[in-house]
Every structure is written in C-alpha cells, then in structure tokens.
Design a protein around this motif. Structure first.
Motif, PDB file in Angstrom:
ATOM      1  N   UNK A  87       0.852  -1.162   0.046  1.00 21.47           N
ATOM      2  CA  UNK A  87       0.060  -0.150   0.046  1.00 21.47           C
ATOM      3  C   UNK A  87       1.017   1.094   0.001  1.00 21.47           C
ATOM      4  N   UNK A  88       1.729   1.118   0.855  1.00 24.75           N
ATOM      5  CA  UNK A  88       2.811   2.348   1.032  1.00 24.75           C
ATOM      6  C   UNK A  88       3.592   2.525  -0.299  1.00 24.75           C
ATOM      7  N   UNK A  89       4.041   1.409  -0.828  1.00 21.29           N
ATOM      8  CA  UNK A  89       5.083   1.272  -1.935  1.00 21.29           C
ATOM      9  C   UNK A  89       4.231   1.963  -3.082  1.00 21.29           C
ATOM     10  N   UNK A  90       2.989   1.500  -3.455  1.00 17.06           N
ATOM     11  CA  UNK A  90       2.316   2.056  -4.513  1.00 17.06           C
ATOM     12  C   UNK A  90       2.038   3.676  -4.443  1.00 17.06           C
ATOM     13  N   UNK A  91       2.071   4.366  -3.463  1.00 13.92           N
ATOM     14  CA  UNK A  91       1.848   5.688  -3.066  1.00 13.92           C
ATOM     15  C   UNK A  91       2.400   6.540  -4.345  1.00 13.92           C
ATOM     16  N   UNK A  92       1.790   7.823  -4.701  1.00 13.18           N
ATOM     17  CA  UNK A  92       2.430   8.518  -5.787  1.00 13.18           C
ATOM     18  C   UNK A  92       3.597   8.943  -5.472  1.00 13.18           C
ATOM     19  N   UNK A  93       4.021   9.370  -4.202  1.00 15.90           N
ATOM     20  CA  UNK A  93       5.417   9.639  -3.771  1.00 15.90           C
ATOM     21  C   UNK A  93       6.497   8.474  -4.020  1.00 15.90           C
ATOM     22  N   UNK A  94       5.903   7.134  -3.942  1.00 14.61           N
ATOM     23  CA  UNK A  94       6.919   6.104  -4.128  1.00 14.61           C
ATOM     24  C   UNK A  94       6.832   5.591  -5.656  1.00 14.61           C
ATOM     25  N   UNK A  95       6.154   4.265  -5.790  1.00  9.80           N
ATOM     26  CA  UNK A  95       6.241   3.767  -7.056  1.00  9.80           C
ATOM     27  C   UNK A  95       4.992   4.530  -8.132  1.00  9.80           C
ATOM     28  N   UNK A  96       4.150   5.065  -7.418  1.00  6.75           N
ATOM     29  CA  UNK A  96       2.759   5.548  -8.075  1.00  6.75           C
ATOM     30  C   UNK A  96       2.041   4.608  -8.931  1.00  6.75           C
ATOM     31  N   UNK A  97       1.879   3.539  -8.571  1.00  3.38           N
ATOM     32  CA  UNK A  97       1.280   2.578  -9.253  1.00  3.38           C
ATOM     33  C   UNK A  97      -0.099   2.630  -9.383  1.00  3.38           C
ATOM     34  N   UNK A  98      -0.850   2.506 -10.170  1.00  2.44           N
ATOM     35  CA  UNK A  98      -2.323   2.482 -10.453  1.00  2.44           C
ATOM     36  C   UNK A  98      -3.069   1.061 -10.212  1.00  2.44           C
ATOM     37  N   UNK A  99      -2.385   0.135 -10.436  1.00  2.00           N
ATOM     38  CA  UNK A  99      -2.792  -1.088 -10.434  1.00  2.00           C
ATOM     39  C   UNK A  99      -2.112  -2.245  -9.582  1.00  2.00           C
ATOM     40  N   UNK A 100      -2.984  -3.033  -8.884  1.00  2.00           N
ATOM     41  CA  UNK A 100      -2.378  -3.884  -7.963  1.00  2.00           C
ATOM     42  C   UNK A 100      -3.605  -5.227  -7.801  1.00  2.00           C
ATOM     43  N   UNK A 101      -2.828  -6.354  -8.142  1.00  2.00           N
ATOM     44  CA  UNK A 101      -3.819  -7.663  -8.069  1.00  2.00           C
ATOM     45  C   UNK A 101      -5.153  -7.287  -9.066  1.00  2.00           C
ATOM     46  N   UNK A 102      -4.675  -6.635 -10.279  1.00  2.00           N
ATOM     47  CA  UNK A 102      -5.523  -6.469 -10.955  1.00  2.00           C
ATOM     48  C   UNK A 102      -6.848  -5.390 -10.545  1.00  2.00           C
ATOM     49  N   UNK A 238       0.026 -10.678 -14.604  1.00  2.00           N
ATOM     50  CA  UNK A 238       0.437 -10.381 -13.146  1.00  2.00           C
ATOM     51  C   UNK A 238      -0.549  -9.449 -12.588  1.00  2.00           C
ATOM     52  N   UNK A 239      -1.524  -8.893 -13.053  1.00  2.00           N
ATOM     53  CA  UNK A 239      -2.463  -8.147 -12.192  1.00  2.00           C
ATOM     54  C   UNK A 239      -1.894  -6.823 -11.736  1.00  2.00           C
ATOM     55  N   UNK A 240      -0.583  -6.535 -12.401  1.00  2.00           N
ATOM     56  CA  UNK A 240      -0.103  -5.264 -12.070  1.00  2.00           C
ATOM     57  C   UNK A 240       0.821  -4.678 -13.245  1.00  2.00           C
ATOM     58  N   UNK A 241       1.063  -3.290 -12.858  1.00  2.00           N
ATOM     59  CA  UNK A 241       1.689  -2.694 -13.887  1.00  2.00           C
ATOM     60  C   UNK A 241       3.005  -3.332 -14.160  1.00  2.00           C
ATOM     61  N   UNK A 242       3.441  -3.760 -15.683  1.00  2.00           N
ATOM     62  CA  UNK A 242       4.460  -4.353 -15.757  1.00  2.00           C
ATOM     63  C   UNK A 242       5.668  -3.277 -16.728  1.00  2.00           C
ATOM     64  N   UNK A 243       6.736  -3.862 -16.693  1.00  2.00           N
ATOM     65  CA  UNK A 243       7.714  -2.971 -17.643  1.00  2.00           C
ATOM     66  C   UNK A 243       8.048  -1.501 -17.128  1.00  2.00           C
ATOM     67  N   UNK A 244       7.983  -1.711 -15.795  1.00  2.00           N
ATOM     68  CA  UNK A 244       8.277  -0.379 -15.030  1.00  2.00           C
ATOM     69  C   UNK A 244      10.026  -0.176 -14.779  1.00  2.00           C
ATOM     70  N   UNK A 245      10.342  -1.199 -14.535  1.00  2.00           N
ATOM     71  CA  UNK A 245      11.801  -1.142 -14.098  1.00  2.00           C
ATOM     72  C   UNK A 245      12.590  -0.613 -15.427  1.00  2.00           C
TER      73      UNK A 245
END
Lengths: 299, 299
Positions: A87-102, A238-245
């Motif tokens: 939850x914290x890793x996905x935050x905008x200030x961290x990974x800024x992820x929009x999808x997790x487990x689909x 994977x149900x999450x954003x890929x190709x991010x690295x």
C-alpha cells in the motif's frame, strides 16, 4: 501453470482460502465514523495475492506440529505487514502504481491520506495480533515472534530495502548491492515466514537454520523471477503494472545478468533452497515444491 | 511560563536530555547505502519536543521503583510512535505542514518517499525496542507492553483518531464525536505512557486504573490546550504552523465551546486528573504538576 504437482496447487489454494477467512475475522468491518479506515485496510489485504508468506508460515508450522489455528494468526500478521508495504510502495510519492492484483491500488480506490493511514494501521495490527494469547499460550514465544517480525520489517529489513530501492532509481548498483537490497526488501520477511513455524514449535537450532537458509535462497529466487516477469510478463497475467523497471533505468537482476543468466540463477537458487530442507527427510516436500513454483510462476 | 514549580521544569528538562541521548543510541547513524533513512528517522525524532509522553513513562515507572534505564527504553519507544505519527501527519496528502518544532518537516527536509519510509521505520523500531531483553527481563512484561502500545496506536487508537481527524475536515462533528476523536488520536498514547510504568512495575489494578483515569483527563486537557494554542498562540511560540483549524472550517473544542468555556474545561480536567492520583499519597506530585503544566503551556 506447467509441471506443478497437484498437491502444491491444492495446498496453496487451501491457504489462500484460510487466510482470506482469517483476515476477514481479524479485520472486521466497522460501523463507527472511521469505517473507511477499516474498509481500506480490508481492501489492501483481502481478495488477492498468492499468499506465499502465509503459506510458508503454515507449512513451517506443520513441520513442528503447531496448531493450524495458531499458525494462521501468524500467517495473517505477516500478510498484514506485506500488504502494508505494498500500500505504501504504491503511493504517488513512491512507485505511483495504479494497479495491484488487477484492481486499483488503495490510494486510487480511496485517497492518498487514507492509504497512508491504512498502511500504518495494518503494520500496527500485525503486532497486536501476535501479542494476543490466542496466537500462542507462551508469552515468550509471542515476544520472540514480535521481535523477529519487527527486525524483518524494520530499517535493517524490509523498510531499509525499500529505501535502497528508492536510491537505486538514481544510482547504479552492482550485483552485490542489488542482492543486499533484495535480501532486505523481500528476503527478510520471507525468512521470517519460513522460520515462524520454528519459533512457534520451538524447533532445534539446526532446524531453524535450515529453514532460514532455505528462505534466503527462496527469497532471492523469488525476486529474480519477479524481475523476469517485469520484462516478460503481461499486465493481464501479473495483475499489476509491468515494464516499469526499464524506463526507470533501474538496475535489476535482469538488467545486470541478462535474461538467460538471470533465469539460470533463479533455477540454481531454487535447487539450493530445496537441498537445505533435506534434514527434514521428506516431511518438507511442500516447501521444496514451493521453491520450484516461485521460479516457474507467470504471475 | 508562569507558576510552574521549579522541580517540574527541572525534571522535564532532565527527561528531555535523557530521551535525546537514548534515541541517539537506539537510532545510530548508518554508514550503509540506506544512511538517508536513518538520518530521516533521527531528524524526525531528535532535537525537539517537550517529550511529554516519555516524561509520563519515566514518572509512572518511578512510582513503582522501576529501573530508569528500562523505563527510558519504553520512553524512547513511545516517542518513536509519537514522532512517526507526526511525520506521516505532516505529509502533503495529510496536513501538508511545512514547519514542525521550528524546523522544516521531514518531507520538506528530505523528500516525501523518505518521510513515508522513515515513519514506517520508526513505528517498527518502537516494537523492536520493546521486545529486547534490556527493556525488561520478563518476556511477559515485554509482550504486555507491545500489546498495549499496539492497541493504543492502531485503528482503535491513534491511527483511528487520525482517520476521524481527516473526516472532521469535511463533516461537522458534535462535542461527543470530537471528544472520541481526540481520545483516540492523542489520548490513547498518553494513556499508554502513563500506565507503562504500572506495566513495567507490575502495579495493582487500582493503581493501574488510577493512572489510566489520570491519563484520560490529562489527554483531553492537553488537546483542548492545543486547540487554544492554535487560536491564541504564535508560530514563534509553538514552533509549528498555527491558525490552521479555522480556515479549514474544522470543528475543534474551541470552535464548539468558545474560548472561555474551552479554557474552563481544560482547567477542570486538569484538576480532575490530579485528584485521580491521590491514592499515591503525594508520591505522584510530579505527575500532578504535569496536569497543570499541560493547560498553562504556551507551546
């Protein structure tokens, strides 16, 4: 999912179901004004994930004849910590992820402030669950569990690894630094999970250390497989954003070793993990199968 | 600072110094790549604050003859939790505060991601410190401390109160709801602090409950005084942004009761807090003096 023994698939599915029920009971809905906090905690924890860490807790506990009801509480606590970190890793200030487990991440589904607090609350709830007498009748064991979980998830463990991960975005790390990063970021919590059963069941030191060594290899194999999935997997799988690295220019096992050597290394680590469990003379076959599953998975 | 007995001022200054030293030792600088995380944890915890919660721990411990070295570790752990909550509360997605204790907030001095992780790490470190054998030789006592701290800071305590505080920005709350909010947001951790000595010293139930009742009144008095300072104080005095509640249209004790009645109520609560400690027959005079200090303070 090729070449998985039927029994592992069934056992993992069982754990997924048991953990779901346990979390639903441990984090009930609230009818109070702060109900949204509980909803966000539940959203961040329920309905998804392979529950790898809970599975390691349950299987390591089974080796020492620990009651599944007790082990399940520890399994839920580990999952609280794992989910809070997501939850914290996905935050905008961290990974800024929009999808997790689909699904939308917690801060997308709720809001950023609620996601911060829900993460905080999950971490705290993990320690509260561990200290309850229902987790183990002996407070010495409960205290040992809290101590081990705090170490695994604190600045010398998971959170320290997350910090290194942030630093890795702007500095180039060598293979040694990446290995240390991943050992801290995901390895320590996996190691806690695989040794929690030994703490609950008061295992002998050689048994404890065998599980610890297993978990360290498993953790690295898991992470290399994760890096491979980021390159080779699809969002649907994977149900999450890929190709991010890659766009982030971030050093990973794959960017340093290349695809083939990374895949080989993951396989070697899985084999090595398996061998550490030979002292259990076949009784740890499920944990051994997990090591293979981790490197073969597509999500 | 009018009408404070000399002894309280001196005793509080002593605790400030002891806590500073203890935190400096418990959170050493790091020479590793993740050094920034430790710097941010130290920045969020060192060099400031009245250390009210540590003072309550130290003084309640003294009532039961607990070793100051043990009490100091618990005092530091409480302060870790208090400081983590401030670091997260100050984030842009929460209060978006730029000043704290006269200095830039952690996310302004470092960055947002580091502030999130430093808060997480402080919370985790608090539990790690409590489980160490140096905190108390009896693991049952350590386990009881972890349990009480987790309850006080989790969703039914501090974090739940922070959630209510967010909700209060958009919904109008009545005096009952505000009281519950503040009891959770600041009261529970203050109550933990004032009863920690009783846990460490294995106090009798009546002694424990007297400290708990004291702490509940003290906590509310403290919060009303805080609301008064937000209206009447200056940034130079308080070292943090003031006048934030009114523009936000947020219900506080002052907005509901008015200045005079709020001031009266704080005084009454302080008197009531003092009376709960009469069973200690004068040995708790420092804790009684703190109740007066809390409502008379200008920062």
């Amino acid at each position: 999912m090729p070449s998985l023994p039927k029994t592992l698939t069934v056992a993992m599915a069982d754990t997924v179901e048991q953990v779901e029920t346990a979390i639903d009971i441990l984090l009930p809905r609230s009818s109070m004004a702060e109900a949204k906090l509980y909803e966000a905690m539940r959203y961040g924890c329920l309905g998804g994930g392979k529950r790898l860490r809970p599975f390691l807790v349950m299987e390591s506990a089974r080796l020492f004849g620990v009651s599944p009801a007790c082990a399940l509480r520890v399994a839920a606590a580990v999952e609280f910590v794992h989910c809070y970190s997501l939850v914290h890793d996905d935050l905008p200030a961290m990974d800024d992820a929009s999808l997790r487990r689909g699904r939308p991440t917690v801060h997308r589904e709720f809001d950023e402030a609620t996601a911060i607090l829900a993460g905080d609350a999950l971490l705290t709830a993990a320690f509260e669950v561990l200290t309850d007498a229902e987790t183990h009748e002996d407070p010495r064991v409960r205290c040992a569990l809290v101590s081990a979980l705090a170490k695994a998830s604190g600045p010398r463990g998971m959170v320290g690894g997350q910090m290194l991960d942030l630093i890795a975005e702007t500095q180039s790390l060598d293979i040694g630094a990446i290995t240390r990063l991943q050992r801290m970021k995901t390895g320590e919590l996996i190691a806690f999970s695989a040794t929690a059963g030994a703490i609950l069941g008061r295992a002998s030191p050689p048994q404890f250390h065998a599980l610890q060594a297993y978990a360290h290899d498993l953790g690295l194999a898991f992470q290399i497989a994760d890096d491979l999935l980021d390159v080779e997997g699809t969002e649907a799988e994977t149900g999450k954003s890929v190709g991010r690295d890659k766009p982030a220019g971030k050093a990973t096992f794959v960017s340093i070793l290349g695809l083939d050597r990374a895949r080989d290394q993951a396989g070697r680590l899985a084999d090595q993990a398996t061998r550490h469990l030979e002292i259990f003379e076949g009784r740890a076959s499920m944990l051994q199968a997990v090591a293979r599953f981790v490197v073969d998975r597509r999500s």
